[in-house]
Scaffold this motif. Sequence first.
Motif, PDB file in Angstrom:
ATOM      1  N   PRO A  23      -1.939  -4.325  -1.598  1.00 19.09           N
ATOM      2  CA  PRO A  23      -3.274  -3.736  -1.794  1.00 19.09           C
ATOM      3  C   PRO A  23      -4.309  -4.769  -2.234  1.00 19.09           C
ATOM      4  O   PRO A  23      -5.495  -4.580  -2.036  1.00 19.09           O
ATOM      5  N   VAL A  66       0.840  -1.196   0.000  1.00 20.44           N
ATOM      6  CA  VAL A  66       0.000   0.000   0.000  1.00 20.44           C
ATOM      7  C   VAL A  66       0.878   1.250   0.000  1.00 20.44           C
ATOM      8  O   VAL A  66       0.638   2.196  -0.755  1.00 20.44           O
ATOM      9  N   LYS A  77      -9.474  -0.698  -0.489  1.00 15.10           N
ATOM     10  CA  LYS A  77      -8.769  -0.436  -1.751  1.00 15.10           C
ATOM     11  C   LYS A  77      -9.108   0.959  -2.258  1.00 15.10           C
ATOM     12  O   LYS A  77      -8.253   1.690  -2.730  1.00 15.10           O
ATOM     13  N   VAL A  99      -7.148   3.458  -0.441  1.00 19.05           N
ATOM     14  CA  VAL A  99      -5.743   3.491  -0.868  1.00 19.05           C
ATOM     15  C   VAL A  99      -5.625   4.314  -2.151  1.00 19.05           C
ATOM     16  O   VAL A  99      -4.762   5.187  -2.287  1.00 19.05           O
TER      17      VAL A  99
END
Lengths: 266, 288
Positions: B143, B103, B151, B154
């Motif tokens: 991720p 990430v 997600k 992110v």
Amino acid sequence: MLKDITLGQYFPGGSPLHRMDPRSKLLILILYIVTIFVVKGFFPYLLCVLALIAAVIVSTIPPKMILRSLKPILIIVLFTGLLNLFYTPGVELFHLWIFKITREGIATAAAMALRIILLVASTSLLTYTTSPMSLTDALENLLGPLKKIKVPVHEFAMMMSIALRFIPTLIEETNKIMSAQKARGADFESGSLFSRAKALVPVLVPLFVSAFRRAEELATAMECRLYRGGEGRTRLHSLRYGRVDLIAAILSAALCGGAIALHILL
Amino acid sequence: MNEVLRVEHLTHTYSPGTPFEKTAVDHVDFTAHRGEFIGLIGHTGSGKSTLIQHFNGLLTPTEGRVLINGEDIHQNKDMTRAARFAVGLVFQYPEYQLFEETVFKDVAFGPKNMGLEKDEIDRRVRENCRIVGLPEDVLEKSPFELSGGQKRRVALAGIFAMEPEVMVLDEPMAGLDPAGCADVFRFIREYHQKHGTTIIFVTHSMEYAAQMSQRIVVMDHGKILMDGTPDQIFARSDELLAAGLDVPQVTQVFLELKRRGINVDSAVYTVEQAAACLRALKEGGAAC
């Protein structure tokens, strides 16, 4: 950059050529190709060229598109033409160092170039007027007899349809992901070959992830609708020979016969 | 107000000269000022996605200009590249663009492309992950292990971390559950307050636009149909409905009340306004 790839190159329209049964188009194309490779001589070729021009006019496809389809084969045409021009034995017309041009050479070169051009132009006309989906349907139908000897024709056709169906989807997806990464400052256009290849990683990883996801979703969706292969399956749009097909068949038989007759008589 | 982004007579035509030709954006003029929170509304195919891709130079206009701080972004390559960083663009379903191993690396992709120092990248990644509510321990995860909602966070953090002057978000709430929507909603606002960034929020939901924006721009058939404050826009609710657009549910209720002969203002678009309005009606009998 990806929008330049025109796969299948289908050009939607409502001309008689568009409406024809894809099977008859495919068969007529094969007949036409056989004809142009069987016959020889000025008049048979004239007939073939005129027939193709007539077909293009009927199809309402802009002639520019047909010419564009010929661009990639220009080099091959030139190469074959030149080889035939210089290496055909016969009555010598012209001599320069090791090159000599014969009357037969000119004739063969022109014939070969014309054959290739007609071959590609007529095939393009087919793909311009027929959607990839109906082409696959036609292939499946025409290859049907092979099922008797356990060739999985339906499965191949289905795979082909799915692949064709997903090409635009994947291109669109690629464009989307590229735009998204460009928005984050990814640079696909500058740098060395190596760094440009490396720049594709942020595109390829999401693309593969989504391709697998789509494949799985599609498989599930097909199973949910009880897909079990081609056995006993009927179609929404069944292929049907119509009047246009009959007319086209008669015309092309006349063309083929006429060209061969001219070839034998002259 | 300070203008930061302006488009002049922008026209974009897809596949010109083929049967697929389509003018998606048709002579649009639009200006965004510093610190504004703009809701851009229109139904599918109204040209809003095409329009926003001009803001950071992803699409080149067929006609017209795009100016950032008064400079044409297509005058040279450096300006176009600078536009990418000046205008952050969050696409629909941005979680599909994640690709890195962790990430942290994914969020750092944008800032790294900007050529920032390592410390600065570190600061921005951590700070923006905190804003979108990602716990520290997620930073080192892949991720692809995360849930859909995470997600999305992110991906949003990835654009936040670029700290652009203008941030364009295309349907950032699409496909999230109500709690997820509320979260996204909250941290976009938090980010806006913290950085004073100009936010252009694309949605087809009037509900969100009404709640969030100081200014609403309505697009229809590639043109700007309306541009104004929510009060001005929802005063023309009947026109919105005629254009096939939604109006907030409260507004629908008030339109219906008005139709039945009750003297209310149909430009009501939040529940608070509606409550105040009804209370006034009950007590004084006067229009609100």
